[in-house]
Design a protein around this motif. Structure first.
Motif, short mmCIF file in Angstrom:
data_model
loop_
_atom_site.label_atom_id
_atom_site.label_comp_id
_atom_site.label_asym_id
_atom_site.label_seq_id
_atom_site.Cartn_x
_atom_site.Cartn_y
_atom_site.Cartn_z
N ASN A 53 -0.17 4.66 1.87
CA ASN A 53 -0.18 4.63 3.37
C ASN A 53 1.17 3.86 3.94
O ASN A 53 1.17 3.68 5.02
N GLU B 49 -3.42 -0.22 11.83
CA GLU B 49 -3.25 -1.65 11.50
C GLU B 49 -3.39 -2.82 12.35
O GLU B 49 -3.52 -3.89 12.00
N THR C 165 -6.15 -5.36 12.54
CA THR C 165 -6.58 -6.10 11.25
C THR C 165 -7.28 -7.20 11.72
O THR C 165 -6.84 -7.82 12.57
N LYS D 67 -7.88 2.03 8.46
CA LYS D 67 -7.22 3.13 8.13
C LYS D 67 -5.87 3.24 8.59
O LYS D 67 -5.44 2.26 9.50
N SER D 68 -4.97 3.99 8.10
CA SER D 68 -3.62 4.14 8.37
C SER D 68 -3.42 4.52 9.88
O SER D 68 -4.18 5.33 10.39
N ASP E 204 1.02 -1.13 0.18
CA ASP E 204 -0.03 -0.09 0.04
C ASP E 204 0.95 1.21 0.15
O ASP E 204 1.18 1.62 1.29
N PRO F 79 -6.64 -0.45 -2.11
CA PRO F 79 -6.71 0.52 -1.38
C PRO F 79 -7.94 1.49 -1.12
O PRO F 79 -8.18 2.28 -0.50
N ASN G 79 -9.76 -0.78 1.79
CA ASN G 79 -8.87 -1.13 2.60
C ASN G 79 -9.18 -2.70 2.94
O ASN G 79 -9.18 -2.92 4.31
N TYR G 80 -9.45 -3.33 2.02
CA TYR G 80 -9.50 -4.76 2.19
C TYR G 80 -8.39 -5.56 1.61
O TYR G 80 -7.81 -5.30 0.71
N GLU H 43 -10.16 -7.04 6.95
CA GLU H 43 -10.28 -5.69 7.02
C GLU H 43 -9.31 -5.12 7.77
O GLU H 43 -8.86 -5.34 8.93
#
Length: 516
Positions: A311, A382, A385, A378-379, A308, A356, A359-360, A375
């Motif tokens: 991010n 993490e 997750t 957002k930045s 990514d 992106p 965000n999956y 899932e």
């Protein structure tokens, strides 16, 4: 899936002898729509057998078809047993949207004649590129520059072994000899001025003494990185201003002790990120010729890498069925592990893809056929997750991509097929027989609804997926009818449940009356 969820029902109601030939047994297949319309088809057992044979070329886990017999069936009890088996077979097939939408079922049920509204718009092959030196391992198409970088490798074990012996450096040789027999190859193909949009020609090729496994192209810096079977990273500059007619060698680095399974170039820091079967995730600064980071996130060999860029995150998969999420927070300290998340089946992950937009993160499990959906969030979040869904796909899945606008997941399989999954229905809706051998790479174009596939049989194919599989109005109407039907069923179940409770309550009262 309950048969009530599909648009058609079918049953093998009876059998009868053919009026033309009394030795021929015909099974009467009654097909019904939800609106009550019906049609009957007369089918011989051999037609069911042919259908099953053709479906097996594309689909797995099909229901059992009643077996063939050495002698022709004559007794009623034997024929009736076959009828029951065929009835179960066809009903189970109709529960699977991917099978129902196939060309084989369309012809068998004569849908174009009796239920045109149920026929899907199939994908179309727009073009094909052949003539590669070996079977394809990886590719990347830079559409803005009309260039394709292709990695091909010798897929024959015996010829690879001969090549390794021929190319081997002897103890008395100061330098490795030139590659006499190519095992891996990097090819550059550029679009011609032909009217055919998918007409490319090879500009140059670079050979390797070991299999070429994966590549990464950074258009901003014109940097191309190749990961090899022997653990090396080969870095090239391919000047775009020269129309890709040449390349300049930049570095040849022995980064790993095992096969390189994924690479990424961080152009901001001039760092090469790579993962390998040797269980190591490494970050190299090739300009300073130093290792910035060397991480072993698990006890399993690493199988894939997705990045990514916006991010500053890296996702790594392994053979133990884990996904490891890393944050790139510092140019000097290297990436930091935010979290390791286990997939539901803990089976080796072969394909990995990050979206992106939503965000999956999507993974394709090889041994168990698990499609994992994670899932990421957002930045900065993490560490939260988590796996949100697990779908059962084909065994030996190799590649996976996702279309946000369509809400569909496309999975490349070892048998050369690409399965299209609906995120909304959590079910496969179509299967494309794209290649005759393993799918090795998928590239998806969201704006054109176009899929590019590669296979080990030395071909690259371009597929146009329909913008709509079927008429939206008809689908919406069917969904409304289904929801209404399920609502009525739920009401019926609720009423029966209430009656049962009242009955149970009366029984309890009667049982305990003498204690009052």
């Amino acid at each position: 899936m309950d048969q009530s969820t599909v648009a058609l029902k079918a049953e093998v109601k009876e059998y009868q002898l053919s009026k033309i030939d009394n030795n021929v047994i015909l099974f009467i297949l009654l097909v019904s729509k939800r609106d009550g319309q019906q049609w009957t088809l007369e089918k011989r057992y051999s037609e069911f057998d042919d259908l099953n044979t053709n479906l097996k070329k594309v689909f797995t886990n099909l229901p059992p078809l009643p077996g063939k017999t050495l002698f022709k069936l004559k007794e009623h009890v034997d024929i009736e047993k076959r009828r029951v088996g065929l009835d179960y077979y066809i009903k189970e097939l109709l529960k699977r949207p991917d099978v129902f939408n196939s060309e084989q079922m369309k012809q068998f049920l004569q849908l174009e004649k009796h239920a045109q509204e149920q026929v899907v718009n199939p994908p179309k092959m727009l073009g094909e590129i052949t003539g590669f030196i070996h079977g394809l391992r990886d590719f990347y198409i830079e559409r803005s520059q009309n260039v394709i970088f292709v990695l091909s490798s010798d897929m024959n074990v015996a010829s690879r072994f001969d090549a390794y012996l021929t190319n081997m450096k002897m103890p008395w040789e100061k330098e490795a000899p030139p590659t006499l027999l190519a095992v891996g190859c990097l090819e550059c193909w550029v679009k011609t001025n032909d009217e055919n949009e998918f007409k490319y020609e090879r500009m140059w090729n670079k050979t390797y003494p070991s299999q070429a496994i994966c590549l990464y192209w950074d258009a901003v810096t014109s940097t191309l990185i190749v990961g090899l079977d022997e653990g090396k990273l080969n870095l090239l500059k391919v000047p775009q201003e020269s129309q890709f007619i040449r390349y300049d060698e930049q570095a040849d680095i022995k980064a790993h002790q095992g096969r390189v399974m994924g690479v990424f170039y961080d152009s901001i820091n001039s760092h090469i990120h790579s993962v390998s079967e040797d269980k190591k995730y490494k970050v190299l600064d090739f300009q300073r010729q130093i290792t910035v980071a060397e991480i072993q996130p698990s006890q399993h060999g690493l199988t894939g890498l997705a990045a990514d860029k916006d991010n500053r995150r890296i996702f790594v998969s392994d053979r133990g069925g884990y996904v490891h999420v890393f944050e790139i927070t510092s140019a000097t300290m290297g990436p930091s592990l935010a979290v390791s998340v286990a997939s539901q089946t803990l089976s080796p992950i072969r394909g990995i893809f990050f979206d992106p937009v939503k965000n999956y993160l999507f993974t394709a499990g090889f041994d168990q056929g698990e499609i994992g959906i994670f899932e990421v969030g957002k930045s900065g979040r993490e560490k939260f997750t988590k796996q949100t869904a697990s779908l059962k796909g084909k065994l030996q899945m190799r590649e996976i991509v996702w279309s946000p606008s369509r809400g569909e997941c496309l999975v490349g399989n070892k048998d050369g097929t690409v399965t299209v999954w609906s995120g909304k229905k959590a079910a496969p809706i179509f299967v494309i027989k794209a290649h005759n051998t393993d799918i090795t790479k998928l590239q998806w174009y969201e704006d054109k609804h176009m899929l590019v596939t590669s296979g080990k049989e030395k071909s690259l194919k371009f597929w146009q997926l329909p913008k709509e599989w079927r008429d939206k109005k008809i689908e919406q109407q069917e969904e409304q009818e289904y929801e209404q039907m399920k609502k009525q069923e739920n009401i019926k179940i609720s009423i029966e449940s209430t009656k049962k409770k009242e009955f149970d309550s009366d029984e309890d009262d009667l049982k305990g009356w003498h204690k009052m």
